[in-house]
Every structure is written in C-alpha cells, then in structure tokens.
Design a protein around this motif. Structure first.
Motif, PDB file in Angstrom:
ATOM      1  N   ARG A  90      34.828  29.399  34.250  1.00  0.00           N
ATOM      2  CA  ARG A  90      33.299  29.877  34.469  1.00  0.00           C
ATOM      3  C   ARG A  90      32.331  28.976  34.559  1.00  0.00           C
ATOM      4  O   ARG A  90      32.204  28.161  33.442  1.00  0.00           O
ATOM      5  CB  ARG A  90      33.167  31.077  33.540  1.00  0.00           C
ATOM      6  N   LEU A 132      43.709  27.824  41.645  1.00  0.00           N
ATOM      7  CA  LEU A 132      42.662  28.755  41.424  1.00  0.00           C
ATOM      8  C   LEU A 132      42.844  30.254  41.243  1.00  0.00           C
ATOM      9  O   LEU A 132      42.241  30.740  40.309  1.00  0.00           O
ATOM     10  CB  LEU A 132      41.513  28.673  42.622  1.00  0.00           C
ATOM     11  N   GLY A 145      37.296  32.595  36.824  1.00  0.00           N
ATOM     12  CA  GLY A 145      36.246  31.940  37.103  1.00  0.00           C
ATOM     13  C   GLY A 145      35.276  33.101  37.466  1.00  0.00           C
ATOM     14  O   GLY A 145      35.430  34.229  37.038  1.00  0.00           O
ATOM     15  N   ALA A 184      31.279  33.679  39.617  1.00  0.00           N
ATOM     16  CA  ALA A 184      30.242  33.303  40.780  1.00  0.00           C
ATOM     17  C   ALA A 184      29.564  32.001  40.487  1.00  0.00           C
ATOM     18  O   ALA A 184      29.061  31.303  41.450  1.00  0.00           O
ATOM     19  CB  ALA A 184      29.102  34.439  40.969  1.00  0.00           C
ATOM     20  N   THR A 237      31.211  29.040  39.287  1.00  0.00           N
ATOM     21  CA  THR A 237      32.100  28.315  39.341  1.00  0.00           C
ATOM     22  C   THR A 237      31.906  27.577  40.739  1.00  0.00           C
ATOM     23  O   THR A 237      32.130  28.281  41.813  1.00  0.00           O
ATOM     24  CB  THR A 237      33.719  28.640  39.442  1.00  0.00           C
ATOM     25  N   LYS A 238      31.785  26.116  40.702  1.00  0.00           N
ATOM     26  CA  LYS A 238      31.600  25.369  42.070  1.00  0.00           C
ATOM     27  C   LYS A 238      32.950  24.985  42.697  1.00  0.00           C
ATOM     28  O   LYS A 238      33.661  24.366  41.833  1.00  0.00           O
ATOM     29  CB  LYS A 238      30.597  24.216  41.983  1.00  0.00           C
ATOM     30  N   LEU A 239      33.162  25.272  43.907  1.00  0.00           N
ATOM     31  CA  LEU A 239      34.583  25.197  44.568  1.00  0.00           C
ATOM     32  C   LEU A 239      34.686  24.029  45.301  1.00  0.00           C
ATOM     33  O   LEU A 239      33.737  23.636  46.198  1.00  0.00           O
ATOM     34  CB  LEU A 239      35.306  26.083  44.814  1.00  0.00           C
ATOM     35  N   ARG A 299      37.009  31.648  46.750  1.00  0.00           N
ATOM     36  CA  ARG A 299      36.683  32.218  45.365  1.00  0.00           C
ATOM     37  C   ARG A 299      37.625  33.369  45.368  1.00  0.00           C
ATOM     38  O   ARG A 299      37.649  34.436  46.114  1.00  0.00           O
ATOM     39  CB  ARG A 299      35.398  32.623  45.512  1.00  0.00           C
ATOM     40  N   TRP A 324      37.919  37.320  40.527  1.00  0.00           N
ATOM     41  CA  TRP A 324      37.074  36.641  39.654  1.00  0.00           C
ATOM     42  C   TRP A 324      35.793  37.567  39.715  1.00  0.00           C
ATOM     43  O   TRP A 324      35.049  37.567  38.648  1.00  0.00           O
ATOM     44  CB  TRP A 324      36.684  35.114  40.159  1.00  0.00           C
TER      45      TRP A 324
END
Length: 277
Positions: A241, A256, A261, A263, A265-267, A273, A277
């Motif tokens: 997170r 993943l 995680g 919203a 979380t940078k992917l 996503r 999550w």
C-alpha cells in the motif's frame, strides 16, 4: 532517476503473452497439482480436472474463487501459454476430444509457461534504454525462445528448459546490472534474502537487487522500489500500500496479484491493479 521505457518490438501483445482463458482448454485447472492450504481449499493431483472445471473449460466459481478458498487460482498467470498449447501445439483439439493426447498436453503446458515467462522478461528487457549494450543478444534470445514455443509437442516435452532458462538469465542479470547502475547512490543487495514479515515501511529500495527475495507478508507500505529488480521475488501477502513500483524491473502480474496494495500503489505501466486491492 526514473527512465522512460521504449516500446519493445515485438511487444507482449504481438507475442501473445496475455492469458486468454476463453481460448484454453482449462489446462491450469487440470495439468497442475495443488495442495489444501491457505491458497487452495482442497487437494488436487496433476492431470486431474478440478471439480470446479465445467464442460466448456470455464470455472464454475470464477467470481467466488477467493471467498470459496481458491485465492491461488486468482494469482496464477500462464503468460498466454494455455492458449498457445491449446490452439497451436495441439491445433485446437482438446484433451476431452482426444483423451490420448491428454498426458502429453499436460506435460507440455508447464514447459510452454516457462518459455512464455522468459519471453515476457526478454520483451521487457528490450524496452529498457539502459540495456542497449545487450539489446542484440536479448533479441537473439527472444527469437530463439519464440522458435522453441513453436516446436512440436514431442520437441517441447523433450526440451531442457532449465538449460535455456540459464542462458536467458545471464542476459537478464546483465540487464539488471545496467538498469540499476543508472540509479544514484549505493544500492541494496538482497538477492534471495529472507525478508519474510520484515518491517520495511517507507524503506529506500531504489535500484535494489531483490531477485528471488522472500518478502512474504513483509511490510512495504510506502517503500520506494523504483528500478528495483524483483524477478522471482515472493510477494505473497506483502503490503504494498502506497509503495512506488514505478520502473521496477521484471515484476509480473502474478506477483502483484499475490500481494496487497491500494489505489496509492504506483505500478509499472505494463501491469494492472489487481481487482481485489
């Protein structure tokens, strides 16, 4: 520090590395074994169809997998190997239509999955500007791997996939070194480290070597994982997170899917996503 990626050619779409369950004969639901655990509600032997597999090769509890105790199914990703084996290697004829091919089909599936996983990594490596010194070698490896996926069922079953993985891994290691060398400062070397349950909240892991690290249930909230090498890292129940995974390398959708995680979380742009999550 963040590096803009190039579009790999061929890319993952062209290589058909995105799972298409509608074009597969439910191979992951039959070929692979699983044991009763937190990930699976029951035991199942390899080659035995899951009791939830329907006659149309679809899962009867697909929308309820997690509450019914099959979270492991929601994590698995075949990198498109299922449809390749079903529609190309065996020409669209299912193991139900031709029971005599079932054992061979089930044996070929995990081999094809490993080859498709390697294609995913190689395509990603070719998108990285820092890896230009080895792009020619990477492309040759990708082309060789792609040729192998087009082999006959007999050729695939006899393939020494471990040896091929070793050849490709040498290039992926070099790619990792080149990419992480662009990150300023001293990088953490935690390859294969046991970090299970560790409190790494807010940790600076930019450019870290986390290849094969055990990060099960680790607290990585708000951690900076930009340009970190995560190939083979076990992220089951890891708390991501608010973590920054931008430009992390060799991270897969399956990893993943196994983590937690939100919203924030940078992917990496190539990954989605997870719905849970």
């Amino acid at each position: 520090m963040s590096q803009k990626r190039e579009t790999p050619s061929p890319d993952v779409a062209e290589l058909d590395l995105i799972s298409d369950c509608g074009s597969c004969f439910g191979l992951c639901c039959v070929a692979l074994p699983f044991a009763a655990s937190a990930d699976f509600a029951v035991n199942k032997d390899a080659g035995k169809p899951c009791s939830n597999l329907q006659s149309d090769f679809r899962c009867g509890i697909h929308t309820q997998l997690r509450p019914r105790g099959f979270s492991g199914c929601t994590v698995f990703d075949c990198f498109g190997a299922g449809q390749k084996v079903s529609q190309v290697t065996f020409g669209g004829q299912s193991w139900r239509e031709a029971p005599g091919t079932a054992r061979q089909m089930f044996d070929v599936f995990p081999v094809m999955r490993q080859l498709h996983e390697l294609l995913w990594y190689l395509a990603e490596a070719l998108s990285l500007p820092a890896a230009r010194p080895v792009h020619a070698d990477l492309r040759r490896a990708l082309e060789k791997t792609e040729r192998l996926t087009g082999g006959s069922a007999e050729e695939l079953a006899a393939l020494d996939v471990a040896a091929h993985r070793g050849e490709v891994n040498t290039l992926l290691l070099r790619t990792s070194e080149l990419v992480r060398a662009k990150v300023p400062g001293r990088k953490k070397e935690r390859r294969g480290a046991d970090l299970m349950g560790k409190n790494l909240k807010g940790a600076d892991l930019k450019g870290a070597n986390l290849r094969g690290a055990y990060l099960i249930a680790a607290n990585l909230r708000g951690a900076d994982l930009r340009s970190a090498d995560l190939i083979g890292a076990d992220l089951r129940d890891a708390d991501l997170r608010g973590a920054d995974l931008t430009d992390s390398i060799f991270l897969t959708q399956a990893q993943l899917n196994a983590a937690k995680g939100d919203a924030a979380t940078k992917l990496p742009r190539a990954l989605a996503r997870p719905a849970h999550w």
